[in-house]
Design an enzyme around this catalytic site. Structure first.
Site, PDB file in Angstrom:
ATOM      1  N   GLU A   1     -10.589   1.400   2.173  1.00 20.74           N
ATOM      2  CA  GLU A   1      -9.436   2.089   1.594  1.00 20.74           C
ATOM      3  C   GLU A   1      -9.864   3.181   0.621  1.00 20.74           C
ATOM      4  O   GLU A   1      -9.252   4.250   0.567  1.00 20.74           O
ATOM      5  CB  GLU A   1      -8.513   1.088   0.894  1.00 20.74           C
ATOM      6  CG  GLU A   1      -7.757   0.185   1.846  1.00 20.74           C
ATOM      7  CD  GLU A   1      -6.840   0.941   2.794  1.00 20.74           C
ATOM      8  OE1 GLU A   1      -6.382   2.051   2.432  1.00 20.74           O
ATOM      9  OE2 GLU A   1      -6.595   0.443   3.901  1.00 20.74           O
TER      10      GLU A   1
ATOM     11  N   TYR B   1      -1.293   2.381  -4.164  1.00 21.84           N
ATOM     12  CA  TYR B   1      -1.448   2.325  -2.715  1.00 21.84           C
ATOM     13  C   TYR B   1      -2.643   1.455  -2.318  1.00 21.84           C
ATOM     14  O   TYR B   1      -2.525   0.564  -1.469  1.00 21.84           O
ATOM     15  CB  TYR B   1      -1.617   3.722  -2.122  1.00 21.84           C
ATOM     16  CG  TYR B   1      -1.988   3.682  -0.661  1.00 21.84           C
ATOM     17  CD1 TYR B   1      -1.014   3.476   0.306  1.00 21.84           C
ATOM     18  CD2 TYR B   1      -3.315   3.788  -0.243  1.00 21.84           C
ATOM     19  CE1 TYR B   1      -1.345   3.390   1.650  1.00 21.84           C
ATOM     20  CE2 TYR B   1      -3.658   3.709   1.087  1.00 21.84           C
ATOM     21  CZ  TYR B   1      -2.666   3.514   2.040  1.00 21.84           C
ATOM     22  OH  TYR B   1      -3.004   3.415   3.356  1.00 21.84           O
TER      23      TYR B   1
ATOM     24  N   ASP C   1       1.651   5.704   0.845  1.00 26.69           N
ATOM     25  CA  ASP C   1       0.942   6.968   0.631  1.00 26.69           C
ATOM     26  C   ASP C   1       1.756   8.098   1.245  1.00 26.69           C
ATOM     27  O   ASP C   1       2.934   7.930   1.563  1.00 26.69           O
ATOM     28  CB  ASP C   1      -0.466   6.893   1.225  1.00 26.69           C
ATOM     29  CG  ASP C   1      -0.455   6.768   2.749  1.00 26.69           C
ATOM     30  OD1 ASP C   1       0.638   6.594   3.346  1.00 26.69           O
ATOM     31  OD2 ASP C   1      -1.546   6.837   3.354  1.00 26.69           O
TER      32      ASP C   1
END
Length: 328
Positions: A27, A110, A128
């Protein structure tokens, strides 16, 4: 969304694990970076740092060399800081709780939501730009998105999460934004949400989301020096603040220098020129500024006391950001 995802999900390396550390690495790498560009880095990074302990204990030069070319280097430093926090405060066990994740360096709402839902199966949304685009179209939201709107939609989507399959639900929105609900010309007939999409019903899908007006990107002229000794080039550390802070760079100055001015600058660095210049021009686009670079490439002798000469092809050498690697 879940049946659609089961039939259409992308086969990505971080989807073969529920290990929070590995998902967290993916991520962070995916922030402002395309999936295709990340896959190779992700695999190499985890070969080098297979556990959070390995990452916490590495030196910065090794870390940044592994990150070389991926950009936004503060992400790599934040990853190391997060790993150190996990080792110190969580006994080396990477957390899957949203609130615990939010305390880690580099973990915004996020990233924390993505890891908490995928690795921890928590009912928390990861919103996002891609997810905002989907929801703006589904709800036909007529105004530019701001932080208040983002917070409202995060709460809205969190309340829509299923009791089971939270990770798949999060990833279904990722894939929908990547493959179907595209920024331009969305593929509405292929979308599992088209029957409930107000934007599609009103034929507004190509006009949404409404985008705020962007400030003009600054343009800068720079002169960059590739100073060579055999297989090595001269590099130096950038300042601790500002763009590309604390990273290695090719020596450079603001402005576009003539060849005579370039000779004087190289002499100021302590170099004696051997042979002719090779001159070329490169451009690198950052988020807020574009560098237009005149590159003088030449062999030198001399002390050059402020430079370190290193082989750019050495996998254990100094990491050069893409802005300077394209000048070689």
């Amino acid at each position: 969304m879940l049946p659609w995802y089961a039939a259409n999900k992308r086969d990505l390396p971080w989807r073969h694990t529920r290990d929070a550390y590995r998902i967290y690495v993916s991520e962070i790498m995916l922030q402002q970076t395309r999936v295709g560009a990340v896959i190779g880095y992700y695999n190499r990074f985890l070969q080098q740092f297979p556990t959070v302990q390995h990452l916490a204990e590495t030196d910065d030069d090794t870390l940044l060399k592994m990150w070389e070319g991926l950009g936004y280097y503060s992400r790599a430093r934040n990853l190391k800081k997060a790993a150190q926090t996990v080792c110190k405060e969580h006994n080396g066990v990477f957390p899957t709780d949203y609130n615990a994740l939010r305390t880690l360096s580099g973990a915004g709402a996020y990233t924390a939501g993505a890891v908490a839902s995928i690795a921890g199966e928590q009912r928390v949304a990861a919103v996002d730009g891609n997810v905002l685009r989907i929801l703006a179209r589904v709800l036909a939201y007529p105004h530019p998105a701001d932080e208040i709107y983002k917070n409202v939609l995060t709460d809205f989507l969190t309340n829509a999460y299923p009791m089971h399959g939270c990770g798949d639900f999060t990833q279904s929105f990722m894939d929908l934004g990547s493959a179907v609900c595209l920024p331009a010309q969305p593929l509405c007939n292929d979308c599992p949400l088209h029957r409930v999409c107000e934007g599609h019903a009103r034929n507004l899908q190509n006009e949404l989301p409404v985008r705020p007006q962007k400030a003009a990107r600054k343009e800068e002229q720079r002169t960059v020096f590739v100073l060579r000794r055999a297989d090595a080039i001269g590099v130096r550390k950038r300042p601790a603040t500002g763009i590309l802070a604390n990273l290695w760079e090719l020596p450079n100055v603001l402005g576009r220098l003539s060849e005579q001015e370039a000779v004087q600058q190289i002499e100021t660095l302590g170099g004696r020129i051997e042979g002719a210049f090779t001159v070329r021009h490169c451009k690198h686009v950052f988020t807020h500024v574009t560098w237009h670079m005149t590159v003088y490439d030449v062999c030198v002798q001399g002390d050059c006391p402020d430079l370190l000469f290193t082989d750019p092809s050495d996998p254990h050498g100094k990491a050069l950001p893409t802005a300077f690697r394209i000048c070689l």
